[in-house]
Design a protein around this motif. Structure first.
Motif, PDB file in Angstrom:
ATOM      1  N   HIS B 145      17.548  -2.846   7.378  1.00  0.00           N
ATOM      2  CA  HIS B 145      17.925  -4.224   6.491  1.00  0.00           C
ATOM      3  C   HIS B 145      16.822  -4.713   5.737  1.00  0.00           C
ATOM      4  O   HIS B 145      17.153  -5.141   4.326  1.00  0.00           O
ATOM      5  N   ASN B 146      15.733  -4.870   6.079  1.00  0.00           N
ATOM      6  CA  ASN B 146      14.781  -5.398   5.454  1.00  0.00           C
ATOM      7  C   ASN B 146      14.196  -4.343   4.127  1.00  0.00           C
ATOM      8  O   ASN B 146      14.110  -5.011   3.189  1.00  0.00           O
ATOM      9  N   VAL B 147      14.457  -3.023   4.279  1.00  0.00           N
ATOM     10  CA  VAL B 147      14.074  -2.322   3.375  1.00  0.00           C
ATOM     11  C   VAL B 147      15.233  -2.555   2.275  1.00  0.00           C
ATOM     12  O   VAL B 147      15.009  -2.537   1.038  1.00  0.00           O
ATOM     13  N   MET B 148      16.485  -2.592   2.730  1.00  0.00           N
ATOM     14  CA  MET B 148      17.574  -2.925   1.805  1.00  0.00           C
ATOM     15  C   MET B 148      17.321  -3.875   1.013  1.00  0.00           C
ATOM     16  O   MET B 148      17.577  -3.985  -0.101  1.00  0.00           O
ATOM     17  N   MET B 149      16.983  -5.265   1.549  1.00  0.00           N
ATOM     18  CA  MET B 149      16.483  -6.467   1.041  1.00  0.00           C
ATOM     19  C   MET B 149      15.553  -5.938  -0.185  1.00  0.00           C
ATOM     20  O   MET B 149      15.694  -6.599  -1.272  1.00  0.00           O
ATOM     21  N   LEU B 151      14.601  -3.245  -1.525  1.00  0.00           N
ATOM     22  CA  LEU B 151      15.050  -2.430  -2.719  1.00  0.00           C
ATOM     23  C   LEU B 151      16.097  -3.119  -3.722  1.00  0.00           C
ATOM     24  O   LEU B 151      16.112  -2.914  -4.614  1.00  0.00           O
ATOM     25  N   GLY B 152      16.942  -3.943  -2.911  1.00  0.00           N
ATOM     26  CA  GLY B 152      18.098  -4.630  -3.735  1.00  0.00           C
ATOM     27  C   GLY B 152      17.796  -5.674  -4.350  1.00  0.00           C
ATOM     28  O   GLY B 152      18.206  -6.133  -5.524  1.00  0.00           O
ATOM     29  N   SER B 153      16.782  -6.391  -3.761  1.00  0.00           N
ATOM     30  CA  SER B 153      16.563  -7.834  -4.237  1.00  0.00           C
ATOM     31  C   SER B 153      15.346  -8.065  -4.725  1.00  0.00           C
ATOM     32  O   SER B 153      14.987  -9.192  -5.443  1.00  0.00           O
ATOM     33  N   MET B 154      14.193  -7.219  -4.806  1.00  0.00           N
ATOM     34  CA  MET B 154      12.840  -7.744  -5.322  1.00  0.00           C
ATOM     35  C   MET B 154      12.439  -6.994  -6.095  1.00  0.00           C
ATOM     36  O   MET B 154      12.560  -5.753  -6.520  1.00  0.00           O
TER      37      MET B 154
END
Lengths: 239, 239
Positions: B145-149, B151-154
């Motif tokens: 989940h943190n990786v998705m955050m 990759l998706g938002s940073m």
DNA sequence: ATCAGGTTTTGACTTATGTCATTGTACCCT
DNA sequence: AGGGTACAATGACATAAGTCAAAACCTGAT
């Protein structure tokens, strides 16, 4: 006997084979039912749980549609998944005994509540159930790997094509039309999930529409050329 | 008794508390040991497993460093994680009984092999172990989940800052210096994991270096100003 | 039926990151 | 020790996606 009927949920559930009890025998499902709480309704827009809530139960989506959102301190949010009938919610909370994201109903929904400590005890005496559950956790890991691939290595068009095909396949798996779908989430939600801005999502939908792949009218989407859409999932067709 | 000693692995392992047996009693660890196979060496560059390999065992990294890579048909690859001492490999394979990614040793490494069917049986009689394992699976979901955050938002700078701090913290947790580290992976590997190109990673490292946050000499990285680096993980400092 | 709020679409413009190319560096193997 | 192959740094330029802004569209509440 009547007591059993009252508590029974999975045994008579139409989506039993899409959900946690898939593959279990009638007797096993019966046993599982004795540990399930009753169905709980979650109206559109309501939170099933929020970050930081203590973890007591897993939830199985019985009907409706959810999103899970990870909030970052600086206000940004990332949608980590959309859950439909038969899918489990709350798996991320087992590790720390607290929920690590928000779960929001995107339409009027209902969930089955599975108290986790009882569920773990049941797993001790029901190898089949424990095995199923291990597989469900592993499947979630695989799904997230695929999202990482999508976010880390794909261009916007590929991301959206993947998203639409995935959604269609999940509808099909539930015996719902995989051609005509109504999206439950906003363009912004789709964008958040795919690491794009809503304007980009909107433009891509318009493009697919113009190219004859889709018919898009607001949240109503009809897939006109599934093969062509499927091709857009990879870079191959640019070569 | 000698037989026990021969098979014993976890019982005498220095990283026991970082690994699967964390929190188990001596007796429980002893039982676990009876189901472990011996340590296996994996030289740098070798594959521990590949996509499609049948799934028999989980692996615990005993020493060394791995990456897991998801391959896309069109040749693109996405690194889904880097694993160090005490971390589990193969969780993604439980779902389909086949490995869904490649696991590659980035330095000479060793793993403990955990035959999964035996492990599941053991979980049936050892609630503690099963509970630990559920938590490990859940933790992997949280990590992703943190990786998705990420990759998706940073933005790129935030991604790299997060990556470096995470790496430092994991070193610290293993009683290794969290200030001076030697990266085991190439710039391209870092880029793949973070959804960036190697040139971008290289430029960012140079930038952090120029700004006095890091000292970078090839794969040797020294964190000079951890606080400042930690700030770069969020967008806050731009406001 | 009407209005208000939240969505969605679309356009014009900006920018972060990617691409391509060159040179520099380091490490591994014989 | 040396030479070759990988890897890394940097510059100049291209572009996909983001930003900002305006208008059009729905939908649900009164």
């Amino acid at each position: 006997m009547n007591l059993h009927d009252l508590k029974s949920v999975c045994g008579s559930c139409t989506i039993r084979e899409l959900c946690l009890p898939a593959g279990l025998s009638d007797d096993e499902v019966h046993l599982l039912d004795q540990h399930m709480e009753h169905r709980q309704v979650v109206p559109k827009g309501d939170y099933l749980y929020r970050v930081g809530d203590p973890f007591r139960s897993l939830f199985a989506v019985s009907s409706g549609f959810f999103k899970t959102v990870l909030l970052h301190e600086d206000g940004r949010g990332q949608i980590t998944g959309f859950q439909m009938m038969g899918e489990l919610l709350g798996l991320e909370a087992i590790h720390s005994d607290h929920h690590m994201c928000d779960a929001v109903a995107l339409e009027d929904s209902a969930v089955c509540t599975i108290p986790f400590d009882q569920f773990e005890q049941l797993g001790q005496v029901m190898a089949n159930l424990q095995h199923r559950f291990n597989k469900d956790l592993s499947r979630e890991i695989v799904r997230e790997h695929n999202v990482m691939m999508l976010l880390g290595s794909m261009r916007s068009e590929e991301r959206l094509a993947n998203f639409l095909i995935d959604l269609a396949d999940r509808h099909a798996h539930r015996h719902q039309s995989s051609v005509e779908m109504t999206l439950r989430m906003t363009r912004e939600d789709i964008g958040s999930y795919l690491g794009l801005k809503l304007e980009t999502v909107s433009r891509l939908l318009s493009r697919f529409h113009d190219e004859g792949l889709l018919e898009v009218r607001g949240r109503r989407v009809k897939i006109l050329d599934r093969n062509a859409l499927a091709l857009r999932r990879t870079e191959a067709h640019h070569q």
